[in-house]
Motif scaffolding. Sequence first.
Motif: not given
Length: 412
Positions: A342-354
């Motif tokens: 809820h606090e994030a403005d940008l999210v980096l999703m790096l090599s983790t699906l689940l």
Amino acid sequence: MTVSRTVELEGHIIDSGSMARCFGAVMDLGGEFDVEAFEVGRHKHEESYCRMTVSADTDGELRAIVHELNQNGATVADPRDATLEEAPADQVVPVDFYSTTNHPTEVRVDGEWLPVENVEMDCALVVEKGNDGSAPRVVTRVLNAIEAGDRVVTGETGIRVDPPERPRGKGSAFGFMQGGVSSERPSKSLIEEIAAEMRDVRDEDGSVLVVCGPAIVHSGGREALADLVRAGYIDALSAGNGFAVHDLERDLYGTSLGVDTETLEHPRKGHKHHIYTISEIGRAGGIEAAVEDEIVTSGVMYECIRNDVPYVLAGSIRDDGPLPDTITDAVEAQAAIREQAHEADLVLMLSTLLHSVAVGNCLPSTTKTVCVDINPATVTQLLDRGSAQAIGMVTDIGTFLPMLADELLEEV
């Protein structure tokens, strides 16, 4: 004998495809529609308007159709407030409760449209009474957080959803790259776009959340990510027990899952290094204590401790140990992840699906998201969760992170 409701669509409903999706939904669900009014926007800044009557054979079929239309931005043409029913017991919602999307949503209460706070998918909507005469609030609430007596929104009346529209013009990569995934994308130019966005977030005192998988350590991206944490480009970290264990193992033993990340050799007893690591951190009293005692002197978790970057390590049934810092209660872990999201403005999703799916479930569609994985199916699945502003890159995380760090740190 049929039953019917009138609904309205407004905005860039033609080029965004929302009108066509609504027409298709009515027919797919066995209903019929009659367009009563249709006004077409004649230039790119002018909105269009459509009012139509939707009919079905039964009330149940009509409710299903109207619900689907609501998810695509249609609003019931009815000036009434939303229907509220009290929750009959803790963790129990009324039968016809409204289940949320991750799109911006408003609810009509006492004749006024109120924005829903902390939008996320698959939640109930609860209207909280204002204290001391203040205005009421509408909040999302996961089902296990519902309390007896909560005023829960039911049905479709008095609810309007604002789904994302296709951006006009080129814009940034977060606009024109959305919805597509390809390993043929110009990686360097995309990384420059991501770096520019991260600079903007930092300059505006926003928050960048990184979601980490163990492959970051295995593939050699650990040092680059640690550099970004130390330089202030990462504001929060979300990961599983495995990522933290292998990051710490790399510091203590020079290996990741028993493999030397420099030589790719398998040291004697290397397969035991991860469990030795968990033992050493437990003996120290946790990651922070291990850093303070100089048992751990490098890595991503080390930089998080040294630079006051909060982290959430969510456990799973597969975990060895786990580390003392890992949250093993699933509901507690969800709550901690939700607060980060809820606090994030940008999210980096790096090599983790689940783990990325878990975080993605808590994000509104308006949060900018970057997903990087060597597996195209992983990137596609994550981007298809409904983000309006997303970049997907199919590449080795061990290549991506050093390039991103070089782009961001070249000015330092």
